[in-house]
Design a protein around this motif. Structure first.
Motif, PDB file in Angstrom:
ATOM      1  N   ASP A 122       0.819  -1.214   0.000  1.00 19.61           N
ATOM      2  CA  ASP A 122       0.000   0.000   0.000  1.00 19.61           C
ATOM      3  C   ASP A 122       0.853   1.265   0.000  1.00 19.61           C
ATOM      4  OD1 ASP A 122      -2.253  -1.555   0.003  1.00 19.61           O
ATOM      5  OD2 ASP A 122      -2.620  -1.386   2.159  1.00 19.61           O
ATOM      6  N   SER A 123       2.002   1.211   0.650  1.00 24.06           N
ATOM      7  CA  SER A 123       2.858   2.391   0.730  1.00 24.06           C
ATOM      8  C   SER A 123       3.428   2.797  -0.625  1.00 24.06           C
ATOM      9  CB  SER A 123       4.011   2.128   1.713  1.00 24.06           C
ATOM     10  OG  SER A 123       4.803   1.039   1.268  1.00 24.06           O
ATOM     11  N   LYS A 124       3.362   1.892  -1.601  1.00 22.65           N
ATOM     12  CA  LYS A 124       3.881   2.187  -2.937  1.00 22.65           C
ATOM     13  C   LYS A 124       2.772   2.351  -3.978  1.00 22.65           C
ATOM     14  CE  LYS A 124       8.432   0.055  -2.306  1.00 22.65           C
ATOM     15  NZ  LYS A 124       9.428  -0.905  -2.853  1.00 22.65           N
ATOM     16  N   GLN A 125       1.538   2.426  -3.532  1.00 22.96           N
ATOM     17  CA  GLN A 125       0.416   2.624  -4.442  1.00 22.96           C
ATOM     18  C   GLN A 125       0.251   4.114  -4.738  1.00 22.96           C
ATOM     19  OE1 GLN A 125      -1.611   0.217  -5.764  1.00 22.96           O
ATOM     20  NE2 GLN A 125      -0.778  -1.538  -4.665  1.00 22.96           N
ATOM     21  N   PHE A 126      -0.165   4.429  -5.956  1.00 28.75           N
ATOM     22  CA  PHE A 126      -0.480   5.814  -6.316  1.00 28.75           C
ATOM     23  C   PHE A 126      -1.547   5.807  -7.405  1.00 28.75           C
ATOM     24  CE2 PHE A 126       3.244   4.321  -8.556  1.00 28.75           C
ATOM     25  CZ  PHE A 126       3.040   4.662  -9.875  1.00 28.75           C
ATOM     26  N   LYS A 127      -2.136   6.947  -7.653  1.00 30.89           N
ATOM     27  CA  LYS A 127      -3.337   7.042  -8.486  1.00 30.89           C
ATOM     28  C   LYS A 127      -3.136   6.469  -9.886  1.00 30.89           C
ATOM     29  CE  LYS A 127      -4.562  11.057 -10.106  1.00 30.89           C
ATOM     30  NZ  LYS A 127      -5.035  12.460 -10.217  1.00 30.89           N
ATOM     31  N   GLN A 128      -1.987   6.714 -10.488  1.00 34.02           N
ATOM     32  CA  GLN A 128      -1.765   6.311 -11.885  1.00 34.02           C
ATOM     33  C   GLN A 128      -1.360   4.842 -12.030  1.00 34.02           C
ATOM     34  OE1 GLN A 128      -0.307   8.880 -10.336  1.00 34.02           O
ATOM     35  NE2 GLN A 128      -0.442  10.766 -11.542  1.00 34.02           N
ATOM     36  N   LEU A 129      -1.243   4.117 -10.922  1.00 32.97           N
ATOM     37  CA  LEU A 129      -0.699   2.763 -10.956  1.00 32.97           C
ATOM     38  C   LEU A 129      -1.776   1.716 -11.218  1.00 32.97           C
ATOM     39  CD1 LEU A 129       1.800   0.910 -10.488  1.00 32.97           C
ATOM     40  CD2 LEU A 129       1.105   0.794  -8.087  1.00 32.97           C
ATOM     41  N   THR A 130      -1.475   0.786 -12.124  1.00 33.90           N
ATOM     42  CA  THR A 130      -2.311  -0.387 -12.366  1.00 33.90           C
ATOM     43  C   THR A 130      -1.437  -1.621 -12.234  1.00 33.90           C
ATOM     44  OG1 THR A 130      -3.792   0.788 -13.883  1.00 33.90           O
ATOM     45  CG2 THR A 130      -3.746  -1.611 -14.038  1.00 33.90           C
ATOM     46  N   VAL A 131      -1.823  -2.550 -11.354  1.00 39.02           N
ATOM     47  CA  VAL A 131      -1.059  -3.780 -11.133  1.00 39.02           C
ATOM     48  C   VAL A 131      -1.863  -4.959 -11.681  1.00 39.02           C
ATOM     49  CG1 VAL A 131       0.080  -5.271  -9.453  1.00 39.02           C
ATOM     50  CG2 VAL A 131      -0.008  -2.798  -9.052  1.00 39.02           C
ATOM     51  N   LEU A 132      -1.279  -5.680 -12.625  1.00 35.96           N
ATOM     52  CA  LEU A 132      -1.923  -6.831 -13.252  1.00 35.96           C
ATOM     53  C   LEU A 132      -1.307  -8.124 -12.717  1.00 35.96           C
ATOM     54  CD1 LEU A 132      -1.843  -5.515 -16.942  1.00 35.96           C
ATOM     55  CD2 LEU A 132      -3.698  -5.252 -15.270  1.00 35.96           C
ATOM     56  N   SER A 133      -2.094  -9.171 -12.648  1.00 31.06           N
ATOM     57  CA  SER A 133      -1.605 -10.430 -12.105  1.00 31.06           C
ATOM     58  C   SER A 133      -1.057 -11.344 -13.201  1.00 31.06           C
ATOM     59  CB  SER A 133      -2.713 -11.166 -11.356  1.00 31.06           C
ATOM     60  OG  SER A 133      -2.238 -12.417 -10.880  1.00 31.06           O
ATOM     61  N   VAL A 134       0.092 -11.955 -12.914  1.00 33.57           N
ATOM     62  CA  VAL A 134       0.674 -12.950 -13.822  1.00 33.57           C
ATOM     63  C   VAL A 134       0.507 -14.361 -13.251  1.00 33.57           C
ATOM     64  CG1 VAL A 134       2.343 -11.392 -14.890  1.00 33.57           C
ATOM     65  CG2 VAL A 134       2.957 -12.580 -12.770  1.00 33.57           C
ATOM     66  N   ALA A 135      -0.342 -14.504 -12.243  1.00 25.66           N
ATOM     67  CA  ALA A 135      -0.502 -15.801 -11.580  1.00 25.66           C
ATOM     68  C   ALA A 135      -0.965 -16.880 -12.552  1.00 25.66           C
ATOM     69  CB  ALA A 135      -1.484 -15.676 -10.418  1.00 25.66           C
ATOM     70  N   ASN A 136      -1.972 -16.577 -13.373  1.00 26.83           N
ATOM     71  CA  ASN A 136      -2.475 -17.577 -14.309  1.00 26.83           C
ATOM     72  C   ASN A 136      -1.419 -17.961 -15.335  1.00 26.83           C
ATOM     73  OD1 ASN A 136      -4.810 -17.217 -12.892  1.00 26.83           O
ATOM     74  ND2 ASN A 136      -6.053 -16.519 -14.607  1.00 26.83           N
ATOM     75  N   LEU A 137      -0.641 -16.975 -15.773  1.00 25.72           N
ATOM     76  CA  LEU A 137       0.415 -17.223 -16.754  1.00 25.72           C
ATOM     77  C   LEU A 137       1.483 -18.145 -16.171  1.00 25.72           C
ATOM     78  CD1 LEU A 137       1.598 -16.504 -19.553  1.00 25.72           C
ATOM     79  CD2 LEU A 137       2.669 -14.530 -18.482  1.00 25.72           C
ATOM     80  N   ILE A 138       1.913 -17.860 -14.952  1.00 26.08           N
ATOM     81  CA  ILE A 138       2.918 -18.707 -14.312  1.00 26.08           C
ATOM     82  C   ILE A 138       2.335 -20.069 -13.978  1.00 26.08           C
ATOM     83  CG2 ILE A 138       4.381 -18.976 -12.278  1.00 26.08           C
ATOM     84  CD1 ILE A 138       4.742 -15.953 -12.228  1.00 26.08           C
ATOM     85  N   GLY A 139       1.086 -20.087 -13.507  1.00 23.42           N
ATOM     86  CA  GLY A 139       0.439 -21.355 -13.190  1.00 23.42           C
ATOM     87  C   GLY A 139       0.324 -22.256 -14.402  1.00 23.42           C
ATOM     88  N   GLU A 140      -0.075 -21.681 -15.536  1.00 20.43           N
ATOM     89  CA  GLU A 140      -0.185 -22.466 -16.764  1.00 20.43           C
ATOM     90  C   GLU A 140       1.179 -22.980 -17.208  1.00 20.43           C
ATOM     91  OE1 GLU A 140      -1.901 -24.376 -19.994  1.00 20.43           O
ATOM     92  OE2 GLU A 140      -2.865 -23.475 -18.237  1.00 20.43           O
ATOM     93  N   THR A 141       2.214 -22.150 -17.043  1.00 26.09           N
ATOM     94  CA  THR A 141       3.566 -22.576 -17.404  1.00 26.09           C
ATOM     95  C   THR A 141       4.015 -23.742 -16.538  1.00 26.09           C
ATOM     96  OG1 THR A 141       4.100 -20.299 -18.026  1.00 26.09           O
ATOM     97  CG2 THR A 141       5.943 -21.813 -17.742  1.00 26.09           C
ATOM     98  N   ILE A 142       3.764 -23.657 -15.227  1.00 24.03           N
ATOM     99  CA  ILE A 142       4.109 -24.757 -14.319  1.00 24.03           C
ATOM    100  C   ILE A 142       3.413 -26.040 -14.749  1.00 24.03           C
ATOM    101  CG2 ILE A 142       3.766 -25.624 -11.958  1.00 24.03           C
ATOM    102  CD1 ILE A 142       4.305 -22.764 -10.972  1.00 24.03           C
ATOM    103  N   TRP A 143       2.134 -25.926 -15.075  1.00 24.44           N
ATOM    104  CA  TRP A 143       1.375 -27.121 -15.463  1.00 24.44           C
ATOM    105  C   TRP A 143       1.931 -27.728 -16.747  1.00 24.44           C
ATOM    106  CZ3 TRP A 143      -1.410 -30.548 -13.252  1.00 24.44           C
ATOM    107  CH2 TRP A 143      -2.191 -31.418 -14.003  1.00 24.44           C
TER     108      TRP A 143
END
Length: 319
Positions: A285-306
């Motif tokens: 939270d201390s590094k969040q700001f209005k212009q920031l968008t954080v996207l998840s790569v969990a599915n991408l890494i999960g699919e790669t592991i599989w």
């Protein structure tokens, strides 16, 4: 007669402390739980690790980006690998969404360490049989390993988000000459958008001076593409220069949100319409700001592991 373990039952997922939320997302994608593990520190800072279930004969995937504090998280990765090796895991894959020391990938002057190679040696000697990493600072780091290495990219996640915004008159911009190959590949997948290059002269580490722009950005929406944002000097100076050259809007895309001070002050100054990153590195939270968008790569890494576990193609995911 005992029934042998199936390939699916052999899969085990563990996480270091660097980015547990990402590891939990990956586990949910794979429909499993993170393996139980005791992790504690002695009074002098030494780390103690114990795996809390049998992994004999199992294929173990250890998720641990080596983000801040880098040395602590790197050492933790090595210790967990060692614990799994001594617990008789059949195969150990180090899943390193953010590979530390990647900027020290070659000698540019005398008496320098090639720390990226040293980290490769440490991970291998600790007992890893395979490495999965995302968006290396330099692709040549794969060659530092004598074990199988899977290099995946965060660009599919970033590109999907950018396409959803329906931006017009796009030009993809490399913030320096060294990132041209990355920006070119990004532009090709973004409807073959035009490419521009910022020519800069670096005076010292984490200090960049913009000199010139190669390509047409006037009246266009510029998308700066890089593998990481550390102190944000390169990105913000580049964005200012693009606006001086007539760019209508400037966006920044990067896989790794390292965000060392004074990155947040620079990125939130208003020079960028939006800063788009992924969650390979946790963004508190201390590094969040209005212009920031954080996207998840969990599915991408999960699919790669599989796919690694099933011995199917990983490269086909990015065609």
């Amino acid at each position: 007669m005992l029934t042998p373990l199936s390939d699916n039952n052999r899969l085990r997922l563990f996480s270091g402390s660097a980015n547990i939320p990402l590891a939990q997302e990956i586990a949910r994608y794979l429909g499993m739980d993170l393996g139980p593990m005791i992790r504690k520190r002695f009074a002098d800072g030494e780390l103690y690790v114990q795996i809390q279930e049998s992994i004999r004969g199992c294929d173990v995937y250890l998720i641990q980006p080596c983000s801040y504090p880098v040395n602590d998280h790197l050492m933790e990765l090595l210790i967990v690998i060692d614990a799994c090796r001594r617990a008789s895991a059949r195969q150990i894959t180090a899943v390193i969404p953010y590979y530390s020391y990647a900027r020290a990938d070659r000698k540019t002057a005398g008496r320098e360490s090639i720390a990226a190679k040293l980290v490769a040696n440490l991970v291998t000697e600790a007992g890893a049989d395979r490495v999965l990493a995302m968006d290396l600072h330099s692709a040549q780091i794969q060659g530092y390993f004598d074990i199988p290495f899977d290099h995946v990219y965060g660009s599919p996640v970033l590109l999907k988000y950018l396409r959803s915004k329906n931006l017009h008159d796009l030009v993809v911009v490399s913030p320096d000459v060294g990132g041209v190959a990355r920006a070119r590949a990004f532009a090709k997948k973004l409807n073959d958008a035009p490419l521009a290059i910022i020519d800069k002269r670096r005076q010292a580490h984490n200090v960049a001076e913009v000199m010139n722009v190669i390509g047409d950005v006037r009246g266009k929406t510029a998308v700066l593409v890089d593998d990481m944002i550390d102190t944000a000097g390169t990105i913000t100076e580049g964005a200012k220069f693009l606006r001086e050259e007539g760019a209508r809007q400037v966006y920044a895309c990067a896989t790794h949100a390292v965000f060392s001070p004074p990155a947040i002050e620079r990125l939130s100054s208003g020079v960028l319409e939006e800063v788009i990153v992924t969650n390979t590195v946790p963004v508190p939270d201390s590094k969040q700001f209005k212009q920031l968008t954080v996207l998840s790569v969990a599915n991408l890494i999960g699919e790669t592991i599989w796919r690694i576990h099933e011995d199917s193609s990983v490269s086909s995911m990015f065609r």
